[in-house]
Design a protein around this motif. Structure first.
Motif, mmCIF file in Angstrom:
data_model
loop_
_atom_site.group_PDB
_atom_site.id
_atom_site.type_symbol
_atom_site.label_atom_id
_atom_site.label_comp_id
_atom_site.label_asym_id
_atom_site.label_seq_id
_atom_site.Cartn_x
_atom_site.Cartn_y
_atom_site.Cartn_z
ATOM 1 N N LEU A 137 -50.833 -5.010 -25.205
ATOM 2 C CA LEU A 137 -51.563 -5.288 -23.552
ATOM 3 C C LEU A 137 -52.549 -4.239 -23.419
ATOM 4 O O LEU A 137 -53.230 -4.681 -22.411
ATOM 5 C CB LEU A 137 -50.686 -3.951 -23.078
ATOM 6 C CG LEU A 137 -48.962 -4.572 -23.045
ATOM 7 C CD1 LEU A 137 -47.823 -3.138 -23.210
ATOM 8 C CD2 LEU A 137 -48.537 -5.106 -21.592
ATOM 9 N N LYS A 159 -48.185 -0.178 -11.917
ATOM 10 C CA LYS A 159 -47.156 -0.993 -12.867
ATOM 11 C C LYS A 159 -48.075 -1.906 -12.082
ATOM 12 O O LYS A 159 -48.149 -2.537 -10.809
ATOM 13 C CB LYS A 159 -46.263 -1.311 -12.719
ATOM 14 C CG LYS A 159 -45.586 -1.834 -13.728
ATOM 15 C CD LYS A 159 -44.286 -1.694 -14.071
ATOM 16 C CE LYS A 159 -43.347 -2.550 -14.631
ATOM 17 N NZ LYS A 159 -44.171 -3.009 -15.725
ATOM 18 N N LYS A 160 -48.582 -2.865 -13.443
ATOM 19 C CA LYS A 160 -49.235 -4.233 -12.655
ATOM 20 C C LYS A 160 -48.403 -5.195 -13.812
ATOM 21 O O LYS A 160 -48.210 -4.640 -14.841
ATOM 22 C CB LYS A 160 -50.930 -4.508 -12.844
ATOM 23 C CG LYS A 160 -50.955 -3.235 -13.902
ATOM 24 C CD LYS A 160 -53.067 -3.157 -13.933
ATOM 25 C CE LYS A 160 -53.202 -2.120 -14.445
ATOM 26 N NZ LYS A 160 -54.524 -1.733 -15.064
ATOM 27 N N ASP A 161 -48.233 -6.254 -13.497
ATOM 28 C CA ASP A 161 -47.567 -7.259 -14.828
ATOM 29 C C ASP A 161 -48.593 -7.787 -16.091
ATOM 30 O O ASP A 161 -48.773 -8.819 -15.606
ATOM 31 C CB ASP A 161 -47.106 -8.427 -14.356
ATOM 32 C CG ASP A 161 -46.081 -9.693 -14.640
ATOM 33 O OD1 ASP A 161 -46.030 -8.836 -16.361
ATOM 34 O OD2 ASP A 161 -45.258 -9.777 -14.355
ATOM 35 N N LEU A 162 -48.904 -6.355 -16.682
ATOM 36 C CA LEU A 162 -49.830 -7.041 -17.812
ATOM 37 C C LEU A 162 -49.631 -8.442 -18.724
ATOM 38 O O LEU A 162 -50.265 -9.202 -19.361
ATOM 39 C CB LEU A 162 -50.196 -5.851 -18.333
ATOM 40 C CG LEU A 162 -50.950 -4.631 -17.782
ATOM 41 C CD1 LEU A 162 -51.117 -3.931 -18.801
ATOM 42 C CD2 LEU A 162 -52.529 -5.548 -17.432
ATOM 43 N N SER A 217 -53.964 3.463 -13.101
ATOM 44 C CA SER A 217 -53.108 2.844 -11.762
ATOM 45 C C SER A 217 -51.981 2.608 -11.827
ATOM 46 O O SER A 217 -51.238 2.763 -12.853
ATOM 47 C CB SER A 217 -53.888 1.169 -12.004
ATOM 48 O OG SER A 217 -54.618 1.185 -13.390
ATOM 49 N N HIS A 244 -54.904 -5.682 -20.355
ATOM 50 C CA HIS A 244 -55.066 -4.499 -19.608
ATOM 51 C C HIS A 244 -57.019 -4.532 -19.288
ATOM 52 O O HIS A 244 -57.276 -4.215 -18.586
ATOM 53 C CB HIS A 244 -55.203 -2.767 -20.304
ATOM 54 C CG HIS A 244 -55.482 -1.946 -19.492
ATOM 55 N ND1 HIS A 244 -55.193 -1.054 -18.273
ATOM 56 C CD2 HIS A 244 -56.513 -1.169 -19.564
ATOM 57 C CE1 HIS A 244 -55.761 -0.439 -17.757
ATOM 58 N NE2 HIS A 244 -57.083 -0.293 -18.831
#
Lengths: 346, 346, 346, 346
Positions: free
Chosen positions: A245, A271-274, A269, A249
């Motif tokens: 991750l 949550k992003k769909d890493l 930042s 990232h």
């Protein structure tokens, strides 16, 4: 070590591994979303077994965060979904409404993360004795004969769970088996979040590294529907997941023109769909992570495994909230099974 | 976030942090081994509080792997050691044999890794009511009046544990308090392995990130002896620990002329004391780990924290064997306390 | 001995005793049936205290066999009824919707028939901490601040339950208290069947013969609403109950021209309301039971007590199904309390 | 009804009944005292089965009040005695040190007074899997292969316990079985006080009135050693016991020139061995108890049964301290079994 690293109880993890390894297993996969749950249906054929490393059969995976979030609204939907998927597999195996079912709970009732099987059994609606003792009183339509057992674990019984189940089957002659067990995950992100329902058979305790005799149609002679939930994960897994991750990232920040030195923490930042972010290219990985950045996931895992294990640090861990997680899982799985076995329950 | 990364309940972790950060806190540390246990006695003075970030007082740390290894021989030695250290602190505070003691169990009885406090209370030998009701029957020599309470947790009581303890103290007027609580560790390697005994006070649940009003001589007005054991650790900690060990592992292999490409797994080597292996020099770190290799521990942790947390992956985890670990810890700590409080027990 | 025979926790039993003893206590009693539950509301005035031997106050008794029969339909009705009766007492004491409540669970969590109090506390919806920590987020209308504690028992804490409650009250300053405790019955027929709700105060453990300091408005200074259920009964009680029923049974058979020699077992007859059958007249009692038949209930009990006690046979007993009985009682009482305390729950 | 009154699980109760009934069963009885325990060894022959109403075999009864009195000194002696008696029966059946044993726990783990069997299984030292998996590592001398199972109860499994045991035996092929179960007593005075060890077989749950398929050499084909402890008793039993003692109490007072009117309570007298006091003669019984005094025990019981049962009052009851009683019983029986099975344990 090898098998520890490669083996997984979850089909979706096998799929990821085979994807990562480049060679496409070409197994049929059908993904869809229902009631906010991501459902993945994978079918492994006999001749894919060898190449793909999983037994042939249908594997249904229900993804949900309702348990870790203790979301009661959503929990109700999951138990219906579980019932629906079990029913689908029962139909696939031509199991009719009057056939005797044996529900089996695997695992150790005294080890919380391993107690899912035994706990579920406590809540199964058993009826075989009623059919045997007072056949006349039974409203047969809507109910089937059901028996249920906990096998305990070898350390407490001295017996293989498969051995106990086989013995009961020879004597009681059920027409099919439903098995419930706690599994291990190769991803912290799936612990208490993924429910796998399959007719490919299951190996007790395989999750926790001490593989036992398998329970399957091959070994028992009758259809076996298994319901498994990963409740533990090892430290190696957590670490390599985090490293992976971390790289995605960075890649994400680069693509989005974030400050040059990407290893200096930026403001938190959202949550992003890493997981779906592509890894940075070789050169970037090399400059940011050195040779470590060039290793494959497999290689990274092996390396971390080699470092942690001699230090006695490759613990199997579970969530701090495991007690409530197991309680919630118990209710939805037990009700899901009861709904699938008895048409007249609701 | 900051405090989450910096805060720790264990003095030995604060010492490491301060060492790592270069600036020496100059606190008095006395290390020795007894009965195969590593004992560390650290003393923080009033004027070191600010710079060192821990309350003034004596901190005794007992290191043992007896619990995770379920070694009953060794467990007996630990309970004697616990009694010995508690007694030392009682003498430091001039606590005489007839003074009323209040033993307090913090934590949630229904969350296994947090149940240490409540479980210990169940096994404390309480006597206050006997002194009150049948003073004549009591063989006062060798026994002291002892009361014990479980405070429960705010989520179940609606009250601060410190508030409950303060209320009882005002009414019951004990001369000193012994508090037992489960803590969080910044190192997977200390979970269920480290027992910290201190007179510096304790903050309920601080371990699990929701800091509560502190229990200390300052807040309660009487000596407070706390016994804490880390039973949980977060995913960020596990990952950064592993990364750190990974680098030391490489350094070790380099120093020992291992095959050049040190990231390719070599045959499993026996346990080596990696924690005391020096990190490779900058250049090597850069080539093997890129910029990641140049980050300080603090920076690495912040980075991993920033990656995992938005993904909802910074779980607090515990060992798969937490049930038996808590049972063993309960017995040795309860007996240790009973031995220290009542001269006539054995 | 005396008090053991005369004392009872249940008002309806005191009423029977006073009736039996001939002298009418003249206390106001209002009986009615609602949702198949027999409800008895008795009011003892200050000046009746002495003669009647119960503290002044309102005593509401709910009679139901839903718990022993595990009848889930009926259980729902009881929890509503409990909420209704608590609300009535809250109104009597002018307790408004925003007043802080302290719910207290008495008894020993490790002794199943005595665990009712502690179990109920686990299911109370506490809110005080939310009001304290995030006052802004709270939808104050429909919810009140609620705190809850388990006092444990003297044998485990060394402290009087009343002492602990008093200490908490002095510090937390609730406006009223709701206490839950398991009681003893003088009739096997009431065990796990009778729920008594009262504002007259309660004495922890009085049921099991070791009377503790009372919890009441007199001792605590604020209204105390107690909810008690008899879960144990002693062997003396069982025996004298049976003897009494035996005599009424004979009387019944006589009145209904049953075969002359009434002590020879006749065919099992269906349930008749023996408790309301009059005793046979002296002469008949004498001929059937000899002098035993001429004794008053009090005398019979004393005699049996004197015979069993030296033999170590006057056990306190409970039902074989006590585990499920306590579970059912816990749910209905906890929900009843939650409904009464928070207008917005349902 | 009949069988309920006549049936009992305890041989000593059958002996009393047959004595009371006048006809002497002529079975061989050997009584002696060892370590303050009264031991009764009774042998029923094949041809006595019918007349005596018990299966042929050896019945050893250990009488002790150590459990109800929680006397730890004495408890140690009992576990040695249990081991000794089991060993005696093993020798009788020519069971050698290397023969595979199957230990079976009957009963419901969730019903405290019925949980003895399941609890004991948790503490059995099982070894079969070690013999199977690592035969080389086992120090065979001093240890035998042992397997252990809990059968659960029909209500939860839908299966007869005997059916499950038979299935396991057919598959695992043990050379003998040791069964542990909670029983019912016909005397309050034996609850948690009497341990019966026998090779005559046992019927699960017979104690609590729902007789199941028997476990015996006849049904299983291998020796069955059963260990049973009465943990429950019914209200009818308690009442008729008390009535009987009442009469003997009077007789005693008469013989000792106590005040004429013997039904008026006299000062509490110390414990006298009432059970061995002779009943008063007919005339006296008639004048004191009327026709009731002339009934036989059987007739009295039938009468009380007929009165209580239609009232729904013939509860099965257990002691208030059942939780600790079961815990103590579990330890001594499990250790007793372990000592008997493995020569090298101590």
């Amino acid at each position: 070590m090898q098998e520890n690293l490669i083996r997984t109880d979850l089909i979706i993890e096998s799929i990821e591994v085979s994807k990562a390894s480049g060679k496409d297993a070409k197994i049929t996969i059908n993904e869809y979303t229902e009631d906010d749950m991501k459902i993945t249906e994978a079918i492994v054929t006999k001749d894919q077994e060898a190449s793909f490393g999983k037994k042939a059969g249908t594997y249904i995976t229900i993804d949900t965060s309702a348990i870790v979030e203790n979301d009661h609204e959503a929990l109700l939907k999951i138990q219906k979904q579980i019932a629906k998927q079990i029913t689908k597999l029962m139909e696939k195996h031509k199991i009719t409404d009057d056939m005797l079912a044996l529900v089996v709970g695997l695992g150790n009732a005294n080890v919380t993360p391993d107690a899912l099987g035994p706990c579920v059994i406590e809540e199964i609606f058993v009826t075989k004795h009623l059919f045997d003792l007072h056949p006349e009183e039974i409203d047969r339509d809507g109910f089937r004969p059901v028996a249920a057992i906990q096998t305990g674990v070898m350390g407490n019984t001295g017996l293989e769970s498969a051995e106990i189940v086989k013995a009961i089957i020879n004597d009681v002659k059920p027409k099919f088996v439903i098995v419930v067990d706690a599994l291990a995950s190769r991803s912290l992100n799936r612990v208490n979040k993924t429910i796998q329902i399959s007719d490919a058979g299951i190996s007790p305790g395989s999750g926790v590294g001490n593989k036992r005799k398998e329970l399957s149609k091959d070994t028992l002679g009758i259809p076996v529907i298994s319901i498994g939930v990963p409740t533990v994960v090892d430290a190696v897994t957590i670490t390599s997941d985090a490293l992976d991750l971390l790289m995605r990232h960075i890649a994400y920040n680069l693509k989005n023109d974030d400050p040059k030195n990407n290893l200096v923490p930026v403001h938190m930042s959202g949550k992003k769909d890493l997981e779906n972010v592509e890894l940075p290219d070789e050169e970037v990985r090399k400059s940011l992570f050195g040779e470590l950045g060039l290793l494959s996931n497999e290689e990274k895992q092996k390396l971390i495994y080699e470092v942690l294990t001699p230090q006695g640090l490759n613990y199997m861990v579970t969530t701090k909230e495991i007690d409530t997680n197991i309680a919630d899982l118990t209710h939805i799985i037990a009700r899901g099974i009861n709904l699938a076995l008895h048409k007249n329950i609701n």
